[in-house]
Structure formats: structure tokens, C-alpha cells
Design an enzyme around this catalytic site. Structure first.
Site, short mmCIF file in Angstrom:
data_model
loop_
_atom_site.label_atom_id
_atom_site.label_comp_id
_atom_site.label_asym_id
_atom_site.label_seq_id
_atom_site.Cartn_x
_atom_site.Cartn_y
_atom_site.Cartn_z
N HIS A 119 -2.42 16.15 -26.69
CA HIS A 119 -2.43 14.77 -26.24
C HIS A 119 -3.69 14.00 -26.59
O HIS A 119 -3.68 12.77 -26.61
CB HIS A 119 -2.19 14.69 -24.72
CG HIS A 119 -0.75 14.90 -24.35
ND1 HIS A 119 -0.11 16.10 -24.55
CD2 HIS A 119 0.18 14.05 -23.83
CE1 HIS A 119 1.16 15.99 -24.15
NE2 HIS A 119 1.35 14.76 -23.70
N GLU A 138 -6.27 16.70 -11.26
CA GLU A 138 -6.77 16.91 -12.61
C GLU A 138 -8.28 17.10 -12.66
O GLU A 138 -8.97 16.50 -13.48
CB GLU A 138 -6.36 15.72 -13.50
CG GLU A 138 -6.37 16.06 -14.97
CD GLU A 138 -5.58 15.05 -15.79
OE1 GLU A 138 -5.24 13.98 -15.28
OE2 GLU A 138 -5.29 15.38 -16.95
N HIS A 192 6.51 9.07 -28.13
CA HIS A 192 5.46 9.89 -27.53
C HIS A 192 5.51 11.34 -28.03
O HIS A 192 4.49 11.90 -28.44
CB HIS A 192 5.59 9.84 -26.01
CG HIS A 192 4.57 10.68 -25.29
ND1 HIS A 192 3.24 10.36 -25.25
CD2 HIS A 192 4.70 11.84 -24.59
CE1 HIS A 192 2.58 11.28 -24.55
NE2 HIS A 192 3.45 12.19 -24.14
N ASN A 202 -2.87 18.67 -21.29
CA ASN A 202 -3.24 17.68 -22.30
C ASN A 202 -3.21 18.25 -23.71
O ASN A 202 -3.52 17.55 -24.67
CB ASN A 202 -4.64 17.12 -22.02
CG ASN A 202 -4.64 16.27 -20.77
OD1 ASN A 202 -3.67 15.57 -20.48
ND2 ASN A 202 -5.70 16.37 -19.99
N LYS A 204 5.21 23.27 -15.45
CA LYS A 204 4.38 22.11 -15.14
C LYS A 204 4.02 22.07 -13.66
O LYS A 204 2.86 21.84 -13.29
CB LYS A 204 5.08 20.82 -15.56
CG LYS A 204 4.24 19.60 -15.17
CD LYS A 204 4.40 18.40 -16.02
CE LYS A 204 3.37 17.34 -15.60
NZ LYS A 204 3.62 16.03 -16.18
N ARG A 248 0.81 -1.23 0.00
CA ARG A 248 0.00 0.00 0.00
C ARG A 248 0.84 1.27 0.00
O ARG A 248 0.40 2.31 0.49
CB ARG A 248 -0.97 0.02 1.18
CG ARG A 248 -1.98 -1.13 1.12
CD ARG A 248 -3.24 -0.85 1.89
NE ARG A 248 -4.06 -2.04 1.92
CZ ARG A 248 -3.99 -2.96 2.88
NH1 ARG A 248 -3.13 -2.81 3.88
NH2 ARG A 248 -4.77 -4.01 2.84
N HIS A 264 -2.23 10.99 -28.15
CA HIS A 264 -2.37 9.67 -27.53
C HIS A 264 -3.04 8.68 -28.47
O HIS A 264 -2.64 7.52 -28.56
CB HIS A 264 -3.21 9.77 -26.25
CG HIS A 264 -2.38 9.92 -25.02
ND1 HIS A 264 -2.94 10.26 -23.80
CD2 HIS A 264 -1.06 9.78 -24.79
CE1 HIS A 264 -1.98 10.33 -22.90
NE2 HIS A 264 -0.83 10.05 -23.47
N ARG A 321 -5.39 21.52 -14.56
CA ARG A 321 -4.32 20.63 -15.01
C ARG A 321 -4.54 20.09 -16.42
O ARG A 321 -3.60 19.70 -17.11
CB ARG A 321 -4.18 19.47 -14.02
CG ARG A 321 -3.03 18.55 -14.35
CD ARG A 321 -2.73 17.63 -13.20
NE ARG A 321 -1.68 16.70 -13.55
CZ ARG A 321 -1.05 15.94 -12.66
NH1 ARG A 321 -1.38 16.04 -11.39
NH2 ARG A 321 -0.11 15.12 -13.03
N GLU A 328 7.37 18.15 -25.43
CA GLU A 328 6.69 18.60 -24.21
C GLU A 328 7.19 19.99 -23.79
O GLU A 328 6.43 20.78 -23.24
CB GLU A 328 6.92 17.60 -23.06
CG GLU A 328 6.34 16.20 -23.30
CD GLU A 328 4.81 16.14 -23.27
OE1 GLU A 328 4.15 17.05 -22.73
OE2 GLU A 328 4.26 15.14 -23.80
N LYS A 339 1.85 11.46 -11.55
CA LYS A 339 1.11 10.45 -12.30
C LYS A 339 1.98 9.20 -12.42
O LYS A 339 3.11 9.27 -12.86
CB LYS A 339 0.77 10.95 -13.69
CG LYS A 339 -0.39 11.93 -13.72
CD LYS A 339 -0.85 12.16 -15.15
CE LYS A 339 -2.04 13.11 -15.19
NZ LYS A 339 -2.50 13.34 -16.58
#
Lengths: 348, 348
Positions: A231, A220, A251, A228, A210, A109, A235, A224, A173, A131
């Protein structure tokens, strides 16, 4: 579980700071996660800074950002009886930092992890913002959690281990951060180009952009989402080509194409002038090769964008530009218009 | 991601409240996770209260609290294109609530889940406190995260679906709550015994005890460890027997044995009187059968306790009783003394 310093260290002193953090008495065991590339090219640079540790290796490449790789990492932690005071050092690009972060955040955990990103992409993007995650059934980062690392240590010397294509992938980025929040840097850099002597300042500015955005909205729920930009289409394009052996793209290459498409969508709505759209296109194509696909594929790629995490039901919520240097999120775009944007890109 | 009401509802009205929560407009899709038992015995009781939903079934039993089961749940969520506004309803015992919670907490970096615990054990323990997880390499809850459910709905009518052994298994956690925090209830109940007409009040008191402790220490950095009373030895015993086909015991049965061992350790330190130890033993043996193992196995079982999440290095930190109704955590116990405690239990 005691916290390590929750710091981001950028520059040639970063590995010294990593060393001092790992030598704290609250650390029971150190695990260093590498992939088959970073064990060769980066681990030798870091080794001298590390206390006694267990090396854990996964195969390199996005296709190994899977549950099977997590299984092998969890196995090693378990075999070595890692307790809650163990620390995982993720040494690598985004696959290693995302996957290693997820493994640590879920082992017993949650144990602590630090990020030592070795690609420009991971340095300016993956290692900031908490993330973590892995790909699943072809969807990027489908399984994961939000968990801040206990520290991020960014040494620009790692960038000398990258080939030009990898370096440019991260650069996408950096450009994104300019387009959504720093018009001045974009204006300056689009003349300077991608040849850079010392990356420290560019990384620092990009990370600061960032961080600023992430701190305002860690989970998010709103702001935030501006990160994206590029993206939604990016993506989808990346996922689509990842499933086609021989056509995989990096990417950043996908995001660069995505930014052109989403800038076009912004221009369609009158939010971006024709001149601004052209500046973005000229700059991006001066750095990135065009991504190859055929018109027939555009509808399928647009459909994939629907499955993106940020969408509810059948509406695709995009981040668009309201002029260079300003982004607005949650702009509804019909799937058919995503197809149109891909066709526009294809014709360029 | 909008929050549902973060509520715990206990009693015959619980399913009505579940129904109203799931009908909120912020819910895009409902997934109901069941196992091969609860789909038969509990799902029919709940079905009428649910809006349109997708049923997801995993095989019943602790041996299926695995990554493979998670894989199948994540597959279903992905196939159905569950978005971030989907809700997972976990209908079952601790395996379903722990595993379903983990799957939801990691799908797209976290979607909401509600717990509808159907066993006494899950009602008084598993569904409160935000612990989610699965077993790994024979270690219980080795992989997981802390994540609070969006709601917990406890209907005591589900207990009529349990056989006596399952009911008693949950009763062990009820007794634990008395021993660590409610001397009065223990004094009263050890005369009344396990035959109960309406469980509502007992569940409510037990949940309140646990909630009170968890709220003071959500991440288990201190106080919450008192809830581990009986679990250091209990988990080790449970893990050990789980790997031996035909010798598996229920969680509560292991914890009952663990409580006897750890009460004995407390008495050895003069923290519990001989009379209190006897009261605990007499009561527990009036409810639970003795767990069978041989003297030769005690050292191996004690070694397993070392791998428990709460330990650092080679010290086993136990929660012991400082009199009935009061627990103290982080009491160092050498492995050899755990072996002694198991031998004491064996001789009883």
C-alpha cells in the site's frame, strides 16, 4: 446509545441476519446509503430485507469520496431529523462503506452504522477494521476516524453484480492477506487461479486474517501496519493516476503493483528469495495487467508516498515480507529506493 | 500514536506546562489554531511559550463554526504535510476548541490536540469532556466526535482580554454547575455576585464538577446528561436567534434563559420549591439581561428543541432540578410545555 450486535455475518444467510438486526426496537429510523451503481444492481436484492427506510444516494466513484458527498448525506440525516437511535446501512463498495461510516460516526457525534459491502474489495477489506474516511486534496482517506460498525453483513451473491476488473481488484487484498499471513493458501491458490465458484470460504478466511490482526492492534500503533503491505507504493500510484483523467486505476490494481515493488524491496534486503519474488510476480501478473507509467514519473510517485499516513518526517516506513506468509512493519526505506522499485516494476 | 500527558493544568503556571509538553520529542510539528480575535489578544501572551510552529487562523464567531472553516484547517495541515505526530494547539473560545478538536480528531484519523481555552465559557465547559464539533444547517454541534484532548491548559489571565458580556456568558456554565451539583457554592455566590478578583478557584471547582460527571459517563449514555440543564431550551433559543441577523445572543445568555425555563418546568412538577425557583430567577437576572422574543415565536423555538441530539422520536428529554444542587436527566417534556416555559420566561 445501545449497541447492536457487533457481528460479522458471511454467507447466503447474511441478509436475513441484517433484517433481524434492523427490526430491533432500539432502532428509530433506518437510512440506506447507496451510490448510483448499487442503487441499480444491489439495492433490488436487499430491499425485501429492509424495514421502512430512507434511501440516500451519492454518485459512484472514488472521485466522489469527498466532503461534498458527506455534506449531502449529513443534510439528508438532518432533514429527516435522524436521532441518536437511527442506523445507517452502507450498501456498496469501499467508497460507500468508508464515507457512510465516516458520516454516521460524526453525525451528532456518532450514530450506529452497518456495512453491507457489495464488492470483493469491500468485503475482505474495507468493511473490517473500523477505518472510515474520505479523500481530501488528492490524498486518500486523509480525513476520517476509527469507528467499528455495529455489524457487517457479507453476501457473496453481490459479487455476481461485478465485472471482472472489479472482482480482481478485491482479489488483490485477498492475495495480500495470503502473502502477509498465509503461505499455505498462497501455495494452493497460485495453482488454482482466480476462477472461483463459491467465494464464501475465501472471503471467510480473508476476513478472519484481517480481523485477527486488527483485534490485536485496533488503532494501528504496531502490528496492524502489516496490512499496509503493497500500500505504500500502491496508494502513491493510485493517488498519482487518480489526478490524471483517463489514467485512473482501481485500488486493487494499484496494490498489486505495489506488492510487486515492495516484494522487490524485500528481496533487495535478502528477506525474500529470488524464487519467492518470482512466484509472487508470476502469480500477480497472471491476474493483473501491468500498470502503465513512464520512468520519468517514478520520482514524483515516490514523493507522494512520503505523504502517506504511516510516515514520520522524511523516512518512509514500509511493510516488507520476511518470506512469503510473514510480514514485518516499520522498515525504513529511502525515497530514492521507492523510485528504484518503481523502475524495476516498469522494466518487468 | 504516543499520548501526551492527559492533564488539565489550571493557574498561572499553565503556559509553562504547555511549553514543556510541546517540547517533547514525540511531537513532530506544532500547529496553533487561532481566530481573528485571539490572534490579536491572546496569541501575543502565548507566543513566547511555543516552540517553532505554524499559525492557522479562522474568522472569529459562531457563524464560522462550519465545515468551510474545517476545510481550511485540513488544507493547512495537508499543505504542511502534518504527520501523525503533529499536535494542534487550539487557542481560543469554544468555537476554536470545538472546531480545532474536530479537525485534529479526523485528520489522518486522528492526531493529538491540546486546548488552551481563552474565554471563561471554554475554560469551564468546552475544553473538558472530549466533545468536539461544528454547526451544520443551523444546528449546533450537529457534526462532531468524542475525543479527549491530550492536555488542557487554563490560564486565568486570558480572562482580562474579555469584555463583560463574554465573561458573563461563561459564568452561566459556572452557575449551571452549582445548580446541578453544588448547592453550597450557589448559596454563597448568589450573595457575592459576579465580581471576582482571581478566577482560579472558581474555575478549578467548576472544572472538577464537570470532570467528575464526564468521567463517570464519557459517551453521554446517562449521568452526563445532567450537564444539559438549561441547554434544551437554551440551544433552541440560541439556534433560533443565530439565524436572525442582529438578534444573535451568546451561548451563556441562552443557557441562562434556558435555566430559568427548565427551573420553571422543575417547579411545575413539584421538584423545585417556589422559593428555590425565585432564588434562581433573582440571581440569574441580577447577572444576565433578559433575552428578547415575542410570544408568537415560542412555538417555533420549542419545535427546534425537538431536533436536539438528546431526543428520541417526538419526546423531548430534559434535565430538570430536583432541588438546587441536584439534577435528574431524561425527564420527558411535551413540546407544548416547552412553549409554556418560554411564555413564562417572556412574562417575567
Amino acid at each position: 446509545m445501545k449497541k447492536l450486535d457487533n457481528r460479522i455475518s458471511i454467507g447466503f444467510q447474511a441478509l436475513d441476519e441484517l433484517a433481524s438486526v434492523l427490526r430491533q426496537p432500539a432502532v428509530s429510523q433506518v437510512f440506506v446509503l447507496v451510490d448510483s451503481n448499487t442503487v441499480q444492481h444491489c439495492y433490488p436484492l436487499v430491499k425485501a430485507y429492509l424495514p421502512e427506510h430512507t434511501l440516500v444516494e451519492i454518485p459512484a466513484g472514488e472521485e466522489h469520496k469527498t466532503l461534498a458527498s458527506c455534506d449531502s448525506v449529513w443534510c439528508r440525516l438532518t432533514e429527516k431529523a435522524a436521532d441518536r437511535f437511527a442506523v445507517v446501512v452502507n450498501l456498496g463498495g469501499g467508497v460507500v462503506t468508508d464515507l457512510g461510516g465516516f458520516c454516521a460516526a460524526t453525525y451528532k457525534r456518532g450514530i450506529r452504522f452497518v456495512q453491507v459491502p457489495t464488492t470483493l474489495l469491500a468485503q475482505v477489506d474495507a468493511s473490517v477494521g473500523g477505518k472510515t474516511g474520505i479523500d481530501f486534496l488528492g490524498f486518500k482517506n486523509q480525513i476520517g476516524v476509527f469507528q467499528e460498525p455495529a455489524g457487517v453483513f457479507i453476501d457473496p451473491r453481490f459479487l455476481t453484480t461485478l465485472d471482472g476488473r472489479q472482482l480482481k481488484s478485491g482479489y488483490a487484498e485477498v492475495v495480500k492477506h495470503w502473502l502477509i499471513a498465509d503461505a499455505e493458501a498462497f501455495a494452493f491458490q497460485r495453482h488454482a487461479g482466480v476462477v472461483v465458484e463459491d467465494w464464501t470460504d475465501i472471503i471467510r478466511a480473508s476476513v478472519a486474517t484481517k480481523q485477527h490482526i486488527v483485534e490485536a492492534d485496533p488503532l494501528e500503533s504496531g502490528l496492524r501496519k502489516v496490512l499496509n503491505f503493497g500500500h505504500t507504493v500502491g496508494h502513491a500510484l493510485e493517488s498519482y493516476l487518480l489526478q490524471q483523467p483517463g489514467r485512473e486505476i482501481l485500488h486493487g490494481e494499484a496494490v498489486a503493483a505495489g506488492m510487486v515493488c515492495e516484494a522487490w524491496l524485500s528481496a533487495q534486503r535478502g528477506m525474500l528469495s529470488a524464487q519467492e519474488l518470482e512466484q509472487i510476480e508470476v502469480f500477480l501478473f497472471s491476474v493483473f495487467e501491468k500498470v502503465q507509467f513512464v520512468t520519468l514519473e517514478t520520482a514524483v510517485i515516490a514523493q507522494l508516498a512520503l505523504q502517506d499516513k504511516k510516515n514520520s518526517g522524511t523516512t518512509i516506513n514500509c511493510t516488507l515480507l520476511d518470506g512469503i506468509g510473514k510480514a514485518v512493519y516499520d522498515q525504513p526505506v529511502p525515497v530514492a529506493e521507492i523510485t528504484e522499485a518503481l523502475r524495476y516494476y516498469h522494466r518487468l
